[in-house]
Scaffold this motif. Structure first.
Motif, short mmCIF file in Angstrom:
data_model
loop_
_atom_site.label_atom_id
_atom_site.label_comp_id
_atom_site.label_asym_id
_atom_site.label_seq_id
_atom_site.Cartn_x
_atom_site.Cartn_y
_atom_site.Cartn_z
N ILE A 125 0.85 -1.18 0.00
CA ILE A 125 0.00 0.00 0.00
C ILE A 125 0.89 1.23 0.00
O ILE A 125 1.77 1.38 0.85
N GLN A 126 0.64 2.11 -0.96
CA GLN A 126 1.44 3.34 -1.06
C GLN A 126 0.86 4.40 -0.13
O GLN A 126 -0.34 4.70 -0.19
N VAL A 127 1.73 4.96 0.69
CA VAL A 127 1.32 5.96 1.68
C VAL A 127 2.06 7.26 1.39
O VAL A 127 3.29 7.27 1.24
N ASN A 128 1.33 8.34 1.32
CA ASN A 128 1.92 9.66 1.09
C ASN A 128 2.12 10.32 2.46
O ASN A 128 1.35 11.18 2.88
N ILE A 129 3.18 9.87 3.14
CA ILE A 129 3.42 10.32 4.51
C ILE A 129 3.53 11.84 4.60
O ILE A 129 2.96 12.47 5.50
N ALA A 130 4.26 12.44 3.67
CA ALA A 130 4.49 13.88 3.72
C ALA A 130 3.33 14.69 3.11
O ALA A 130 3.37 15.92 3.13
N GLU A 131 2.33 13.97 2.59
CA GLU A 131 1.15 14.60 1.99
C GLU A 131 1.52 15.62 0.92
O GLU A 131 0.97 16.73 0.84
N GLU A 132 2.46 15.23 0.07
CA GLU A 132 2.83 16.08 -1.06
C GLU A 132 1.74 16.03 -2.13
O GLU A 132 1.30 14.94 -2.52
N VAL A 133 1.34 17.18 -2.61
CA VAL A 133 0.26 17.21 -3.60
C VAL A 133 0.70 16.62 -4.94
O VAL A 133 -0.14 16.20 -5.74
N THR A 134 2.00 16.54 -5.17
CA THR A 134 2.50 16.00 -6.43
C THR A 134 2.69 14.49 -6.40
O THR A 134 3.08 13.90 -7.41
N LYS A 135 2.43 13.88 -5.27
CA LYS A 135 2.65 12.43 -5.16
C LYS A 135 1.34 11.69 -4.88
O LYS A 135 0.42 12.21 -4.26
N PHE A 136 1.31 10.44 -5.33
CA PHE A 136 0.17 9.58 -5.08
C PHE A 136 0.31 8.91 -3.72
O PHE A 136 1.35 8.99 -3.07
N GLY A 137 -0.73 8.23 -3.30
CA GLY A 137 -0.68 7.49 -2.04
C GLY A 137 -1.74 7.94 -1.05
O GLY A 137 -2.22 9.08 -1.11
N LEU A 138 -2.09 7.04 -0.17
CA LEU A 138 -3.05 7.34 0.88
C LEU A 138 -2.41 8.19 1.96
O LEU A 138 -1.21 8.07 2.23
N LYS A 139 -3.21 9.01 2.60
CA LYS A 139 -2.74 9.69 3.80
C LYS A 139 -2.60 8.65 4.91
O LYS A 139 -3.27 7.62 4.90
N LYS A 140 -1.74 8.97 5.86
CA LYS A 140 -1.45 8.02 6.94
C LYS A 140 -2.72 7.53 7.63
O LYS A 140 -2.89 6.33 7.88
N GLU A 141 -3.64 8.46 7.92
CA GLU A 141 -4.85 8.09 8.67
C GLU A 141 -5.86 7.32 7.81
O GLU A 141 -6.83 6.75 8.34
N GLU A 142 -5.63 7.26 6.50
CA GLU A 142 -6.54 6.54 5.61
C GLU A 142 -6.17 5.07 5.45
O GLU A 142 -6.97 4.27 4.94
N VAL A 143 -4.96 4.70 5.88
CA VAL A 143 -4.44 3.38 5.55
C VAL A 143 -5.20 2.25 6.24
O VAL A 143 -5.60 1.27 5.59
N ILE A 144 -5.40 2.35 7.54
CA ILE A 144 -6.08 1.26 8.25
C ILE A 144 -7.53 1.08 7.77
O ILE A 144 -7.94 -0.07 7.49
N PRO A 145 -8.31 2.15 7.61
CA PRO A 145 -9.65 1.95 7.03
C PRO A 145 -9.61 1.32 5.64
O PRO A 145 -10.46 0.48 5.30
N PHE A 146 -8.62 1.70 4.83
CA PHE A 146 -8.49 1.11 3.50
C PHE A 146 -8.19 -0.38 3.60
O PHE A 146 -8.80 -1.20 2.89
N ILE A 147 -7.24 -0.73 4.45
CA ILE A 147 -6.91 -2.14 4.64
C ILE A 147 -8.16 -2.93 5.03
O ILE A 147 -8.44 -4.01 4.49
N GLU A 148 -8.91 -2.39 5.97
CA GLU A 148 -10.10 -3.10 6.44
C GLU A 148 -11.16 -3.24 5.34
O GLU A 148 -11.94 -4.19 5.35
N SER A 149 -11.14 -2.32 4.39
CA SER A 149 -12.12 -2.38 3.30
C SER A 149 -11.76 -3.40 2.23
O SER A 149 -12.60 -3.76 1.40
#
Length: 232
Positions: A125-149
């Protein structure tokens, strides 16, 4: 690039990996080196394989398709770039690990295509830890809900997390990115999800891989330091 420079570059990278592992009290077996082969020709890739590269990473599906039959078959392919949903069908049976799962539509497509091939596809799972607008990936707080889905998706197997740090001349400035990803992994591990493991932390590139290793990376994606600067 000549054979000698690829070989020398690879040796230098391996020495740096070893020193970073020693600094963090880890073993050499802890690290998978993925040679990033974006825009690199097949002959150069095969040379790198002859010097011990066992994993290569591509950013674009088209480059995988163009090179696949020209590359030594004793190599593992990694899809490390943003993956368009409509391109999954072309690489589902070719890549060993997809590093860039970042949305539900992609998860559904990977699951569907893997099922049609009767395989289980390993993904990060790609995570955009730094929340750069130019990069893809989930925000850190979105990862666990995504995994569960996606836990019920039988043909996807989540094997860990991936991130790309912001470019910085001083890798210490992005150390927090790698630390945060590893800590997120610990948080996920505690939940003991079935058929899911935090085995791989794909983080660290040419500019920052030593810091990433010190913070727990066990897959590093190195292109320029092996193959030289790209001409786009």
């Amino acid at each position: 690039m000549s054979k000698i420079s690829i070989r020398d570059n690879l040796l230098r990278v391996e020495e740096n990996i070893e020193s970073a592992l020693i600094a963090s009290g880890r073993n050499k077996d802890d690290i998978t080196l993925v040679g990033v082969t974006k825009t690199v020709d097949a002959d150069s890739i095969n040379e790198a394989i002859s010097y011990g590269i066992e994993n290569i990473g591509e950013n674009k599906v088209q480059e995988i398709m163009d090179k696949y039959d020209k590359i030594n078959k004793n190599v593992n392919w990694h899809m490390i770039g943003h993956l368009q949903t409509n391109k999954v069908k072309y690489i589902i049976d070719k890549v060993d690990l997809i590093h860039s799962l970042d949305r539900m539509s992609l998860a559904k497509e990977i699951n569907k295509r893997a099922k049609s091939e009767s395989i289980i596809k390993d993904v990060l799972i790609q995570v955009n830890i730094a929340e750069e607008v130019t990069k893809f990936g989930l925000k850190k707080e979105e990862v666990i809900p995504f995994i569960e889905s996606i836990l019920d998706f039988k043909n996807i197997r989540v094997k860990g997390l991936m991130t790309i740090a912001p470019f910085s001349e001083n890798p210490e400035e992005v150390r927090f990115v790698f630390r945060d990803l590893r800590n997120l992994g610990y948080e996920i591990e505690k939940k003991n999800y079935e058929n899911l493991e935090m085995k791989y932390f794909s983080m660290g590139m040419t500019n920052d891989y030593k810091v990433a290793i010190e913070e727990g990376a066990n897959i590093v994606r190195i292109g320029t330091a092996i193959f030289g600067k790209r001409v786009y």
